[in-house]
Design a protein around this motif. Structure first.
Motif, PDB file in Angstrom:
ATOM      1  N   THR A 153      -9.397 -30.523  32.555  1.00 55.29           N
ATOM      2  CA  THR A 153      -8.619 -31.710  32.197  1.00 55.29           C
ATOM      3  C   THR A 153      -7.703 -31.483  31.000  1.00 55.29           C
ATOM      4  O   THR A 153      -6.788 -32.263  30.778  1.00 55.29           O
ATOM      5  CB  THR A 153      -9.542 -32.903  31.895  1.00 55.29           C
ATOM      6  OG1 THR A 153     -10.435 -32.544  30.840  1.00 55.29           O
ATOM      7  CG2 THR A 153     -10.330 -33.305  33.135  1.00 55.29           C
ATOM      8  N   CYS A 177     -12.975 -34.402  27.253  1.00 56.70           N
ATOM      9  CA  CYS A 177     -13.714 -33.283  27.852  1.00 56.70           C
ATOM     10  C   CYS A 177     -15.210 -33.477  27.627  1.00 56.70           C
ATOM     11  O   CYS A 177     -15.632 -33.971  26.584  1.00 56.70           O
ATOM     12  CB  CYS A 177     -13.325 -31.957  27.202  1.00 56.70           C
ATOM     13  SG  CYS A 177     -11.572 -31.627  27.110  1.00 56.70           S
ATOM     14  N   ASP A 178     -15.969 -33.022  28.600  1.00 57.95           N
ATOM     15  CA  ASP A 178     -17.416 -32.923  28.410  1.00 57.95           C
ATOM     16  C   ASP A 178     -17.751 -31.607  27.716  1.00 57.95           C
ATOM     17  O   ASP A 178     -18.703 -31.529  26.953  1.00 57.95           O
ATOM     18  CB  ASP A 178     -18.143 -32.988  29.760  1.00 57.95           C
ATOM     19  CG  ASP A 178     -17.868 -34.284  30.490  1.00 57.95           C
ATOM     20  OD1 ASP A 178     -18.105 -35.363  29.899  1.00 57.95           O
ATOM     21  OD2 ASP A 178     -17.401 -34.224  31.645  1.00 57.95           O
ATOM     22  N   THR A 220     -13.970 -23.987  37.897  1.00 60.33           N
ATOM     23  CA  THR A 220     -13.567 -24.796  39.052  1.00 60.33           C
ATOM     24  C   THR A 220     -14.119 -24.248  40.360  1.00 60.33           C
ATOM     25  O   THR A 220     -13.981 -24.885  41.397  1.00 60.33           O
ATOM     26  CB  THR A 220     -12.031 -24.910  39.146  1.00 60.33           C
ATOM     27  OG1 THR A 220     -11.470 -23.597  39.274  1.00 60.33           O
ATOM     28  CG2 THR A 220     -11.450 -25.620  37.931  1.00 60.33           C
ATOM     29  N   GLN A 261     -13.648 -29.817  36.652  1.00 57.65           N
ATOM     30  CA  GLN A 261     -12.214 -30.078  36.619  1.00 57.65           C
ATOM     31  C   GLN A 261     -11.694 -29.716  35.236  1.00 57.65           C
ATOM     32  O   GLN A 261     -12.257 -30.135  34.227  1.00 57.65           O
ATOM     33  CB  GLN A 261     -11.976 -31.561  36.891  1.00 57.65           C
ATOM     34  CG  GLN A 261     -10.539 -31.964  36.840  1.00 57.65           C
ATOM     35  CD  GLN A 261     -10.369 -33.477  37.010  1.00 57.65           C
ATOM     36  OE1 GLN A 261     -11.323 -34.240  36.957  1.00 57.65           O
ATOM     37  NE2 GLN A 261      -9.140 -33.895  37.207  1.00 57.65           N
ATOM     38  N   ARG A 313     -15.798 -32.436  33.083  1.00 61.36           N
ATOM     39  CA  ARG A 313     -14.436 -32.244  32.590  1.00 61.36           C
ATOM     40  C   ARG A 313     -14.427 -31.135  31.538  1.00 61.36           C
ATOM     41  O   ARG A 313     -15.175 -31.195  30.575  1.00 61.36           O
ATOM     42  CB  ARG A 313     -13.914 -33.540  31.992  1.00 61.36           C
ATOM     43  CG  ARG A 313     -13.853 -34.672  33.015  1.00 61.36           C
ATOM     44  CD  ARG A 313     -13.687 -36.032  32.373  1.00 61.36           C
ATOM     45  NE  ARG A 313     -14.752 -36.229  31.388  1.00 61.36           N
ATOM     46  CZ  ARG A 313     -14.577 -36.858  30.235  1.00 61.36           C
ATOM     47  NH1 ARG A 313     -13.406 -37.363  29.897  1.00 61.36           N
ATOM     48  NH2 ARG A 313     -15.577 -37.010  29.384  1.00 61.36           N
TER      49      ARG A 313
END
Length: 167
Positions: free
Chosen positions: A40, A65-66, A31, A38, A2
């Motif tokens: 986000t 989010c990562d 993406t 993704q 993310r």
């Protein structure tokens, strides 16, 4: 994975600029087939230290989010304060990522060494500053994208050992 994209531009935040070419370049790169992440979160803020910090901290602390990728505000102009705002938000530094981006993009232009971009970690979120130019964003992401899956896997404790990314 993310991804959050934060565009830092006073003119864009005021509505004086209609396009976010660097943010769009990030979105297309992350993406795409190389990463398949993704998006986000996506936002735009002015060159304001507190505003930048607030968005980064909000996304990271919410676990939204990562990885948070910022674009803009990493140069020498008096209003370029993104690295300082990122430093305010991070709990731990990740200097190797910014060093790798500078070294990897300097083959295209020696001006890469004028970037003050930084990277760090807040909780389980990696935060990385990217330049404001779409071309420079793509060049930096060419260096960064292969590292992100392993970085996120370590942060989220999916893996506990450092192994080099496969070629």
């Amino acid at each position: 994975m993310r991804i959050g994209i934060l565009t830092i531009s006073t003119s864009f935040a005021r509505g004086e600029r209609a396009d976010d070419a660097s943010g769009d370049a990030i979105a297309a790169s992350v993406t795409g087939p190389d990463l398949g992440a993704q998006v986000t979160q996506r936002a735009f803020v002015a060159d304001d230290r507190a505003a930048i910090r607030a968005v980064v901290v909000g996304w990271a602390d919410a676990g939204a989010c990562d990885v948070i990728l910022t674009t803009g505000g990493t140069g020498f102009a008096p209003t370029d304060i993104t690295p300082e705002a990122t430093g305010d938000a991070c709990e731990r530094a990740a200097p190797g990522l910014a060093e790798a981006m500078r070294a990897g993009t300097a083959i295209h232009t020696p001006l890469a060494y004028l970037s003050r971009a930084t990277a760090g970690i807040r909780g389980r979120t990696l935060i990385v500053n990217l330049p404001g130019s779409p071309k420079a964003v793509r060049e930096c992401l060419a260096v960064l994208l292969p590292l992100l899956p392993h970085a996120v896997a370590i942060l989220t404790e999916q893996v506990r050992q450092h192994t080099p990314p496969s070629s």
